[in-house]
Design a protein around this motif. Structure first.
Motif, PDB file in Angstrom:
ATOM      1  N   GLN A  27      -1.376 -61.374 -14.488  1.00  0.00           N
ATOM      2  CA  GLN A  27      -1.279 -59.920 -14.321  1.00  0.00           C
ATOM      3  C   GLN A  27      -2.552 -59.345 -13.716  1.00  0.00           C
ATOM      4  O   GLN A  27      -2.497 -58.481 -12.834  1.00  0.00           O
ATOM      5  N   GLN A  28      -3.709 -59.822 -14.183  1.00  0.00           N
ATOM      6  CA  GLN A  28      -4.965 -59.315 -13.634  1.00  0.00           C
ATOM      7  C   GLN A  28      -5.118 -59.708 -12.173  1.00  0.00           C
ATOM      8  O   GLN A  28      -5.503 -58.887 -11.339  1.00  0.00           O
ATOM      9  N   LEU A  29      -4.821 -60.946 -11.842  1.00  0.00           N
ATOM     10  CA  LEU A  29      -4.965 -61.403 -10.462  1.00  0.00           C
ATOM     11  C   LEU A  29      -4.058 -60.607  -9.529  1.00  0.00           C
ATOM     12  O   LEU A  29      -4.480 -60.165  -8.453  1.00  0.00           O
ATOM     13  N   VAL A  30      -2.812 -60.399  -9.954  1.00  0.00           N
ATOM     14  CA  VAL A  30      -1.867 -59.644  -9.124  1.00  0.00           C
ATOM     15  C   VAL A  30      -2.289 -58.187  -9.025  1.00  0.00           C
ATOM     16  O   VAL A  30      -2.247 -57.583  -7.938  1.00  0.00           O
ATOM     17  N   THR A  31      -2.707 -57.607 -10.149  1.00  0.00           N
ATOM     18  CA  THR A  31      -3.162 -56.208 -10.138  1.00  0.00           C
ATOM     19  C   THR A  31      -4.307 -56.023  -9.156  1.00  0.00           C
ATOM     20  O   THR A  31      -4.318 -55.083  -8.347  1.00  0.00           O
ATOM     21  N   VAL A  53      -2.428 -72.611  -6.386  1.00  0.00           N
ATOM     22  CA  VAL A  53      -3.685 -73.339  -6.196  1.00  0.00           C
ATOM     23  C   VAL A  53      -4.870 -72.400  -6.428  1.00  0.00           C
ATOM     24  O   VAL A  53      -5.849 -72.749  -7.099  1.00  0.00           O
ATOM     25  N   ARG A  54      -4.775 -71.190  -5.878  1.00  0.00           N
ATOM     26  CA  ARG A  54      -5.842 -70.202  -6.052  1.00  0.00           C
ATOM     27  C   ARG A  54      -6.009 -69.853  -7.527  1.00  0.00           C
ATOM     28  O   ARG A  54      -7.134 -69.752  -8.037  1.00  0.00           O
ATOM     29  N   PHE A  55      -4.894 -69.679  -8.220  1.00  0.00           N
ATOM     30  CA  PHE A  55      -4.943 -69.349  -9.642  1.00  0.00           C
ATOM     31  C   PHE A  55      -5.615 -70.476 -10.428  1.00  0.00           C
ATOM     32  O   PHE A  55      -6.480 -70.237 -11.277  1.00  0.00           O
TER      33      PHE A  55
END
Length: 614
Positions: free
Chosen positions: A37-41, A19-21
């Motif tokens: 990848q950017q969000l997790v990083t 949902v956030r993504f």
């Protein structure tokens, strides 16, 4: 039962993440994979940054003990090096008060003292200053004169990341959390031009650059593709490519550089050549003039990265430019409506760039100065940066061992070398006083005067909070008057209108007659030329107001009235190109406020504005 609960918890967490993504803006050039990848990083770095900040705060609370422990580690590590053995590091280690013993026996140094040792490193001799091998010799920017070569090792790189970058990430999380989502950054970095020492060590800038493995791992965060970071020996072409791919991304989040002058240059390029950029984006091809300056393979790679034409985005840029032509400020936010910040150092001599940006092209965009660093290594972190580029820096306890030379006078002047006892420790600093930094760094330099003058303004725990003031080598000093960068800037601001583009100065010392300041200034292309005599008189009065000691020497007739030289448009750009050709790095390059190289002054003198009013 526990297994079912765990699966439900994981499913719930995954759902929340999804949902956030889905509800978070992401850059146009992101694929689904690179956006994740950017969000997790960033989420990982937020946690690691929070831990780094906690460690930083603990070490600041015990600043003196942390500094003493670090000094002991350095002396122990380097006791058997050529320098350590010659200076008796091993004999100091048993001392009850190692800090006092070190300060009592080791001299305060300048670069001249280190040249013979650095030359041995250049020839490939191991264990000269550092037991740890050097990775390279870092070339300074040469702002205050001839470039210096300084040892750079893995400990310095590690400290910059662990004690600098990670803490800055936590600062961004606290200050502008919306900047750490899935929007890309226009990272203004350039492929370095390396020289090599006799012993095979690289010589060049030690700032992060596209050749670093760590840099390449982060390419997914940047708007410029890999091919754009491979352009070398042509800053103009590389900057155009940075601007092109930044413009393609309607949802760009950050403009980032070492210093604010590079974002200023990028936005000036956008203002001047925005129509060309829009045409490129509409066609999906690179401007012909720029393409001619690049390798054919680079052009192919860049045009492939453009992914075809985009007429809608091109039209958005043209509309943003039309508003600028009509006199509206805020070009950056019209081109990138969701631009979160400009991340670049805007303190000290760079403050005028920040002021011009926020009054013009970058109106409404926060500017954050977060890191205070030099070729000698990490120095400080801005824990609470202001949004206009101003910052006070917390000196990092494990970055260097810090000492302080009081500067003559309450707020101006140059620290004297004097006996070693004149240095102070952090606990002895006085509020509002200026000090020259004396550091023992992770690269083997001991009690080294780096030339930076800072003002002590408070503490974070027991760690000093400082404001950068000026470079010692950037003083105008004919009779002991010691006019600083801030004083010269204040005088120019008081004497002239806001059409001033750039300036520098020189100490004119004739064989006969009185010495004087010579001020070189470039004004906006459309500005009416100034009458030299009237401009010089106004500037001289402003200098006397800014620096009372200068006024005293003028009244005594010991310094002649200053000379004002108005330069033709593009003069400082020509000087920049000269310095780049001499080997300076675009990422490090700063305007010298006091010229120390005769060839540079000759270049500017040859570009006096034609048709200047009498």
């Amino acid at each position: 039962g526990h297994s079912l609960m765990l699966r439900r918890a994981l499913a719930s967490a995954a759902g929340a993440y999804a949902v956030r993504f889905a509800s978070t803006e992401r850059s146009d050039s992101h694929s689904l994979l690179t956006a994740v990848q950017q969000l997790v990083t960033f989420d990982v770095l937020k946690v690691v940054g929070w831990l780094a900040r906690r460690r930083h705060d603990r070490e600041c609370d015990a600043f003196a003990a942390t500094q003493a422990a670090m000094l002991r580690e350095l002396l122990t590590r380097n006791a058997a090096t050529a320098y350590g053995a010659s200076r008796g590091f091993g004999e100091l280690l048993p001392a009850d008060d190692l800090v006092a013993a070190y300060r009592a026996t080791q001299p305060v140094t300048t670069y001249v003292d280190w040249v013979p040792w650095v030359e041995r490193i250049e020839r490939g001799e191991p264990s000269v200053l550092n037991a740890q091998p050097e990775l390279m010799l870092a070339a300074t920017s040469g702002t205050s004169g001839k470039r210096a070569l300084l040892p750079y090792n893995a400990s310095m790189a590690s400290a910059f990341f662990r004690h600098g970058i990670l803490v800055v990430f936590d600062v961004l999380r606290r200050t502008l959390p919306e900047s750490l989502l899935m929007q890309k950054t226009c990272k203004l970095a350039f492929a370095p031009s390396w020289a090599y020492s006799e012993g095979g060590l690289k010589i060049g800038p030690n700032s992060s650059n596209p050749n670093d493995k760590s840099f390449r791992k982060l390419l997914l965060l940047y708007s410029t593709p890999a091919a754009g970071y491979e352009i070398s020996h042509d800053e103009r072409a590389a900057l155009y490519v940075h601007a092109l791919f930044a413009c393609k991304d309607h949802k760009l989040g950050i403009l980032e550089a070492n210093f604010i002058n590079l974002p200023h240059r990028l936005l000036s390029l956008l203002s001047e050549h925005g129509a060309r950029l829009a045409d490129d984006i509409e066609r999906g091809t690179l401007d012909v003039e720029v393409a001619r300056r690049l390798e054919p393979s680079q052009v192919v790679a860049l045009e492939e990265a453009m992914g075809g034409g985009d007429s809608e985005r091109a039209q958005q840029i043209r509309e943003a430019l039309r508003a600028a032509d009509d006199g509206e400020v805020g070009l950056a936010r019209r081109v990138w409506p969701q631009l979160r910040l400009i991340l670049a150092n805007a303190t000290g001599a760079f403050a005028t760039h920040a002021e011009k940006l926020q009054a013009g092209a970058a109106a409404g965009v926060p500017i954050l100065s977060t890191i205070y660093a030099a070729s000698e290594g990490l120095l400080g972190i801005a824990l609470e940066p202001q949004l206009d580029g101003r910052s006070t820096y917390c000196l990092v306890p494990r970055a260097m061992f810090f000492e302080f030379l009081p500067v003559d006078g309450a707020s101006v002047g140059e620290a004297a070398a004097g006996p070693v006892g004149q240095t102070l420790l952090a606990s002895e600093l006085e509020d509002g006083r200026d000090y020259e930094l004396v550091v023992t760094n992770l690269g083997g330099l001991c009690r080294y005067r780096i030339g930076d003058v800072v003002r002590f303004v408070g503490r974070h725990g027991d760690a000093p909070l400082v404001e950068f003031r000026y470079r010692r080598g950037q003083l105008l000093n004919l009779r002991g008057e010691k006019t600083t960068e801030p004083q010269l800037a204040a005088a120019l601001a008081a004497a002239f209108d806001d059409a001033l583009v750039e300036y520098t100065s020189a100490e004119a010392v004739p064989t006969r007659g009185l010495p004087r300041y010579r001020i070189y200034a470039e004004r906006a292309a459309g500005a009416q030329p100034l009458a030299p005599a009237a401009a010089a008189a106004a500037l001289d009065a402003a200098l006397s107001q800014a620096n009372p000691v200068y006024a005293t020497w003028r009244d005594k007739g010991a310094i002649a009235a200053c000379e004002f030289v108005e330069l033709s448009a593009g003069s400082f750009e020509a000087l920049r190109e000269r310095r780049l050709a001499e080997g300076a790095s675009p990422q490090q390059l700063k305007v010298s406020r006091v010229l120390r190289t005769a060839a540079h002054e000759e270049l500017l003198s040859s570009r006096k504005r034609v048709g200047v009013a009498r």
